[in-house]
Enzyme design. Structure first.
Site, PDB file in Angstrom:
ATOM      1  N   TRP A  57       6.717  14.935  -4.287  1.00  0.00           N
ATOM      2  CA  TRP A  57       6.943  13.551  -3.837  1.00  0.00           C
ATOM      3  C   TRP A  57       6.370  12.550  -4.832  1.00  0.00           C
ATOM      4  O   TRP A  57       5.304  12.793  -5.415  1.00  0.00           O
ATOM      5  CB  TRP A  57       6.229  13.368  -2.499  1.00  0.00           C
ATOM      6  CG  TRP A  57       5.896  11.968  -2.107  1.00  0.00           C
ATOM      7  CD1 TRP A  57       4.819  11.223  -2.530  1.00  0.00           C
ATOM      8  CD2 TRP A  57       6.628  11.122  -1.221  1.00  0.00           C
ATOM      9  NE1 TRP A  57       4.846   9.988  -1.938  1.00  0.00           N
ATOM     10  CE2 TRP A  57       5.949   9.898  -1.128  1.00  0.00           C
ATOM     11  CE3 TRP A  57       7.813  11.296  -0.479  1.00  0.00           C
ATOM     12  CZ2 TRP A  57       6.400   8.841  -0.337  1.00  0.00           C
ATOM     13  CZ3 TRP A  57       8.254  10.237   0.312  1.00  0.00           C
ATOM     14  CH2 TRP A  57       7.562   9.029   0.379  1.00  0.00           C
ATOM     15  N   ASN A  59       5.628   8.047  -5.078  1.00  0.00           N
ATOM     16  CA  ASN A  59       5.878   6.665  -4.653  1.00  0.00           C
ATOM     17  C   ASN A  59       5.482   5.694  -5.767  1.00  0.00           C
ATOM     18  O   ASN A  59       6.006   5.856  -6.891  1.00  0.00           O
ATOM     19  CB  ASN A  59       5.331   6.340  -3.258  1.00  0.00           C
ATOM     20  CG  ASN A  59       3.892   6.660  -2.962  1.00  0.00           C
ATOM     21  OD1 ASN A  59       3.525   7.805  -2.855  1.00  0.00           O
ATOM     22  ND2 ASN A  59       3.074   5.646  -2.782  1.00  0.00           N
ATOM     23  N   ASP A  60       4.624   4.749  -5.539  1.00  0.00           N
ATOM     24  CA  ASP A  60       4.450   3.593  -6.438  1.00  0.00           C
ATOM     25  C   ASP A  60       4.266   3.926  -7.926  1.00  0.00           C
ATOM     26  O   ASP A  60       3.497   4.831  -8.263  1.00  0.00           O
ATOM     27  CB  ASP A  60       3.180   2.813  -6.061  1.00  0.00           C
ATOM     28  CG  ASP A  60       2.992   2.646  -4.589  1.00  0.00           C
ATOM     29  OD1 ASP A  60       3.883   2.991  -3.826  1.00  0.00           O
ATOM     30  OD2 ASP A  60       1.908   2.171  -4.201  1.00  0.00           O
ATOM     31  N   GLN A  76       2.217   7.397  -8.051  1.00  0.00           N
ATOM     32  CA  GLN A  76       1.652   8.084  -6.891  1.00  0.00           C
ATOM     33  C   GLN A  76       2.430   9.383  -6.698  1.00  0.00           C
ATOM     34  O   GLN A  76       3.677   9.377  -6.690  1.00  0.00           O
ATOM     35  CB  GLN A  76       1.780   7.201  -5.650  1.00  0.00           C
ATOM     36  CG  GLN A  76       0.870   5.995  -5.671  1.00  0.00           C
ATOM     37  CD  GLN A  76      -0.569   6.393  -5.360  1.00  0.00           C
ATOM     38  OE1 GLN A  76      -0.937   6.562  -4.230  1.00  0.00           O
ATOM     39  NE2 GLN A  76      -1.371   6.546  -6.401  1.00  0.00           N
ATOM     40  N   PHE A 119      -5.365   6.482  -4.840  1.00  0.00           N
ATOM     41  CA  PHE A 119      -4.300   5.537  -4.490  1.00  0.00           C
ATOM     42  C   PHE A 119      -3.925   4.671  -5.698  1.00  0.00           C
ATOM     43  O   PHE A 119      -4.453   4.822  -6.793  1.00  0.00           O
ATOM     44  CB  PHE A 119      -4.744   4.675  -3.308  1.00  0.00           C
ATOM     45  CG  PHE A 119      -4.410   5.290  -1.956  1.00  0.00           C
ATOM     46  CD1 PHE A 119      -4.124   6.644  -1.809  1.00  0.00           C
ATOM     47  CD2 PHE A 119      -4.394   4.497  -0.816  1.00  0.00           C
ATOM     48  CE1 PHE A 119      -3.810   7.198  -0.567  1.00  0.00           C
ATOM     49  CE2 PHE A 119      -4.078   5.034   0.433  1.00  0.00           C
ATOM     50  CZ  PHE A 119      -3.789   6.377   0.564  1.00  0.00           C
ATOM     51  N   ASP A 183      -5.238  -1.234  -4.317  1.00  0.00           N
ATOM     52  CA  ASP A 183      -4.246  -1.450  -5.368  1.00  0.00           C
ATOM     53  C   ASP A 183      -4.697  -2.472  -6.424  1.00  0.00           C
ATOM     54  O   ASP A 183      -4.058  -3.516  -6.622  1.00  0.00           O
ATOM     55  CB  ASP A 183      -2.875  -1.856  -4.763  1.00  0.00           C
ATOM     56  CG  ASP A 183      -2.439  -0.908  -3.652  1.00  0.00           C
ATOM     57  OD1 ASP A 183      -2.898   0.254  -3.669  1.00  0.00           O
ATOM     58  OD2 ASP A 183      -1.661  -1.322  -2.779  1.00  0.00           O
ATOM     59  N   GLU A 237       0.182  -5.338  -0.105  1.00  0.00           N
ATOM     60  CA  GLU A 237       0.010  -4.161  -0.949  1.00  0.00           C
ATOM     61  C   GLU A 237       0.469  -4.464  -2.372  1.00  0.00           C
ATOM     62  O   GLU A 237       1.340  -5.302  -2.608  1.00  0.00           O
ATOM     63  CB  GLU A 237       0.827  -2.979  -0.396  1.00  0.00           C
ATOM     64  CG  GLU A 237       0.313  -2.439   0.920  1.00  0.00           C
ATOM     65  CD  GLU A 237       0.956  -1.094   1.287  1.00  0.00           C
ATOM     66  OE1 GLU A 237       0.213  -0.159   1.618  1.00  0.00           O
ATOM     67  OE2 GLU A 237       2.192  -0.989   1.267  1.00  0.00           O
TER      68      GLU A 237
END
Ligand code: FRU
Length: 523
Positions: A57, A59-60, A76, A119, A183, A237
């Site tokens: 997986w 993400n960002d 991520q 994160f 973040d 975020e």
């Protein structure tokens, strides 16, 4: 499928505060598990020209920067499955932002502060020429899930070679009263380093906090740079903050962020995860004064957590995550072994009216594999007919002019990922609604629905980037208005073609160009 050990069996030593050994062990375990998973990948929707993990997986986008003659893109990453889990930082590099090279996983949970996840965060080149990463160390208060809240601190890691990173621990500790705090985006402003961080205040308001430092090590709170005026919005975020100059030569600051809690408003903010911007003025020591309302950056179904970097020649480039947390996507439900990809890199500019404009970087044209299939003249599609442009094509880059003044159809446009029984993702002008629509009702698999933008009149030019599981539409209207719409698109089985459609009336197109696009990977 051979399942790697569950993430919490990875030997994280909770007793030590700094465990270099456990970092190396965790990185090696994650990288090996990821390489093993990659043999199981089902390629049917796996992207050719977008960044995705070799398995698992993502993400960002994180840590975007230019270091040692290379662009670094981190993201991520959960290397153990196609679902979100304890976050690592995946890593790829590039000399031109067009072709990419896979690097080993850069960061894994290994210290108490990032026990439950490394994160999102950012990267800069420090004064001593080292690559400096700033990220949020994340812990669940109850050790398991969000139910009792989280504990988030800002951490630093550093590298000499851009591949192996040493964690330097926490640089900004927990702030009492904040419900979310994450973040960090670090940038240089004059003699100072500044950091913007997203927060949920004690009164449940979404804020961007500003910190400053002279040495990247000690960080002092400066001010609340911005609080979203919308009382429903409780967390901002992935903030980013950078200057842009308009064609008239005026300099503004752009603040981008992702508001949690934002409600739908007509056609706007319909995604569960919205990314947007405000434009304003700001000077050192002063407040940020917004000159615009909050606006969406992209109008498609999946566009989240954008981050920018300044290219070596001064362009402002943005990557975003084609974001989707809420409804499991087909590659997840069907166990394809991966999920998540970044958008193509986009160059940003600001109009005199303070609209943020984004378009694919010019270099993307270097991925074009062949002479374009061109149709210079006009192409008329009779009422209620489908005109096939090609029956089978892989990833491609297309441009087309829609001559609206010559169209009598109610709805007309381009059907991409066109499979059997006229299934596909339909990029259509809807004259009754006066909107350009990206409609996934008949795509094949996955989430349906549509997204759209208003039409302002006259001809339209569309640039359409189609990968194995996504569609990015860039629209320019006769009055110069531009917009992008980014959405996943998971076609059904069978060959994937492209067609033009006209419903209830005739449609007219011209200057159709199509290029196949090659892979971004150098391996
Ligand atoms: C945004 C986000 C960030 C966080 C990260 C965790 O998509 O929720 O706020 O740092 O993802 O993966």
């Amino acid at each position: 499928m051979n399942t790697p050990p569950p993430p919490n069996n990875r030997g994280i030593d909770k007793r030590k505060d700094r465990t270099v050994d456990s970092l190396e062990t965790n990185l090696a375990t994650a990288t090996a598990a990821n390489a093993q998973l990659s043999h199981e990948i089902n390629p049917r929707w796996y992207p050719a020209f977008h960044i995705a993990a070799q398995a698992g997986w993502i993400n960002d986008p994180n840590g975007l920067c230019y270091f040692n003659d290379r662009y670094h893109v981190f993201f991520q990453h959960h290397p153990y499955s196609a679902h979100w889990g304890p976050m690592h930082w995946g890593h790829v590099t590039s000399r031109d932002l067009v072709h990419f090279h896979r690097e080993p996983i850069a960061l894994a949970p290994s210290i108490e502060a990032d026990r439950d996840g490394v994160f999102s965060g950012s990267g800069v080149v420090g004064p001593d020429g080292k690559l400096e990463l700033f990220y949020t160390g994340h812990r669940w208060r109850n050790g398991v899930d969000e139910a009792d809240g989280n504990l988030q601190v800002q951490c630093r890691a550093r590298s000499t070679d851009g591949q192996r990173f040493n964690k330097l621990g926490v640089v900004i500790d927990e702030v009492q009263g904040l419900r979310h705090f994450r973040d960090p985006k670090v940038f240089r402003a004059g003699e100072q380093w500044l950091m913007v961080v997203g927060a949920c205040s004690a009164t449940n308001r979404g804020q961007v906090l500003l910190y400053r430092s002279s040495d990247l090590s000690r960080w002092d709170f400066d001010s609340v740079l911005y609080e979203d005026p919308d009382p429903d919005v409780f967390m901002l975020e992935c903030p980013d903050f950078f200057p842009l100059v308009t064609p008239n030569g005026a300099r503004y600051w752009v603040l981008t962020y992702c508001p949690m809690g934002k409600r739908k408003s007509g056609y706007d903010f319909c995604n569960d995860h919205t990314a947007g911007y405000v434009v304003g003025t700001w000077a050192e020591g002063d407040h940020f004064r917004a000159h615009t309302p909050f606006r969406m950056i992209d109008h498609g179904n999946e566009f989240y957590a954008p981050q920018t970097l300044e290219s070596s020649d001064g362009r402002r480039i943005m990557f975003a995550w084609m974001g989707s947390f809420t409804i499991p996507a087909p590659p997840q439900t069907e166990s394809d072994g991966w999920f998540g990809q970044l958008t193509v890199p986009r160059e940003l500019s600001l109009t005199d009216e303070l609209w943020l404009h984004n378009e694919p970087i010019a270099g993307l044209a270097r991925l074009r594999e062949d002479q374009p299939t061109v149709s210079k003249g006009q192409l008329a599609v009779p009422p209620n007919e489908l005109h096939s442009l090609c029956r089978e094509i892989g990833p491609f880059d297309m441009s087309i002019t829609v001559d609206r003044d010559r169209c009598t159809a109610e709805r007309y446009g381009v059907l991409v990922h066109h499979t059997y029984a006229d299934r596909g993702t339909y990029i259509a002008v809807d004259e009754q609604q006066g909107r350009l629509v990206v409609d996934r009702r008949t795509t094949g698999l996955g989430n349906g629905g549509y997204r759209s933008i208003p039409l302002t009149g006259g001809a339209l030019t569309l640039r359409i980037l189609v990968d194995n599981g996504s569609v990015e539409v860039f629209c320019t209207q006769a009055d110069g208005t531009t917009a992008s719409l980014t959405s996943y698109s998971f076609p059904s089985e069978g060959s994937r073609g492209v067609a033009l459609l006209a419903e209830s009336g005739e449609a007219a197109f011209s200057d159709v160009r199509m290029h196949r696009l090659g892979s971004i990977w150098d391996r």
